[in-house]
Scaffold this motif. Structure first.
Motif, short mmCIF file in Angstrom:
data_model
loop_
_atom_site.label_atom_id
_atom_site.label_comp_id
_atom_site.label_asym_id
_atom_site.label_seq_id
_atom_site.Cartn_x
_atom_site.Cartn_y
_atom_site.Cartn_z
N ARG A 1 0.84 -1.20 0.00
CA ARG A 1 0.00 0.00 0.00
C ARG A 1 0.88 1.25 0.00
O ARG A 1 2.00 1.21 0.52
N PRO A 2 0.39 2.35 -0.54
CA PRO A 2 1.20 3.58 -0.56
C PRO A 2 1.39 4.20 0.82
O PRO A 2 2.41 4.82 1.08
N VAL A 3 0.41 4.03 1.70
CA VAL A 3 0.50 4.55 3.07
C VAL A 3 -0.16 3.55 4.02
O VAL A 3 -0.93 2.69 3.61
N GLY A 4 0.15 3.69 5.31
CA GLY A 4 -0.44 2.81 6.32
C GLY A 4 -1.87 3.20 6.61
O GLY A 4 -2.54 3.86 5.83
N ASP A 42 -8.77 -12.36 14.43
CA ASP A 42 -8.28 -11.70 15.64
C ASP A 42 -6.77 -11.69 15.78
O ASP A 42 -6.21 -10.77 16.34
N ASP A 43 -6.09 -12.70 15.29
CA ASP A 43 -4.64 -12.78 15.45
C ASP A 43 -3.90 -11.76 14.59
O ASP A 43 -2.67 -11.67 14.67
N LEU A 44 -4.58 -10.98 13.80
CA LEU A 44 -3.92 -10.08 12.86
C LEU A 44 -4.08 -8.60 13.21
O LEU A 44 -3.94 -7.75 12.35
N ARG A 45 -4.30 -8.29 14.43
CA ARG A 45 -4.48 -6.89 14.83
C ARG A 45 -3.20 -6.07 14.62
O ARG A 45 -3.26 -4.86 14.49
N PHE A 46 -2.04 -6.70 14.53
CA PHE A 46 -0.77 -5.99 14.38
C PHE A 46 -0.56 -5.45 12.96
O PHE A 46 0.36 -4.69 12.72
N VAL A 47 -1.38 -5.81 11.99
CA VAL A 47 -1.15 -5.42 10.60
C VAL A 47 -1.53 -3.97 10.32
O VAL A 47 -1.06 -3.39 9.35
N GLU A 48 -2.38 -3.38 11.15
CA GLU A 48 -2.81 -2.02 10.89
C GLU A 48 -1.61 -1.09 10.88
O GLU A 48 -0.74 -1.16 11.74
#
Length: 91
Positions: A28-31, A50-56
């Motif tokens: 992605r170009p930005v977070g 639920d295990d993917l909350r760190f990707v934001e």
């Protein structure tokens, strides 16, 4: 398989059917907001993985989804339109 994102409100969404273990690669170009959701094909609404909350906030994401029960529908929701997004299935 390339993912195509469509604008829904202020977010971008792509949905695909996972028939086996897979890898998801997104650039992605930005977070900002990034959610990955799933549901069984016969279910109604999507639930957050639920295990993917760190990707934001990440601009590059490369994740393997293994050991699950397939098939399932996957929805990716992003605040910015990905410049690259594809799924590779296990053979």
């Amino acid at each position: 398989m390339n993912l195509t994102f469509e604008k829904v409100g202020s977010l971008y969404e792509a949905t695909f059917n996972a028939t086996a273990a897979f890898n998801l690669h997104i650039e992605r170009p930005v977070g900002g907001l990034l959610e990955i959701k799933q549901r069984t094909p016969s279910a109604g609404q999507f639930a957050n993985v639920d295990d993917l909350r760190f990707v934001e906030g990440k601009v590059v994401l490369d994740l393997d989804f293994t050991g699950g029960i397939f098939p399932k529908d996957i929805k990716v929701v992003s605040a910015s339109k990905p410049s690259m997004a594809f799924v590779t299935f296990a053979e």
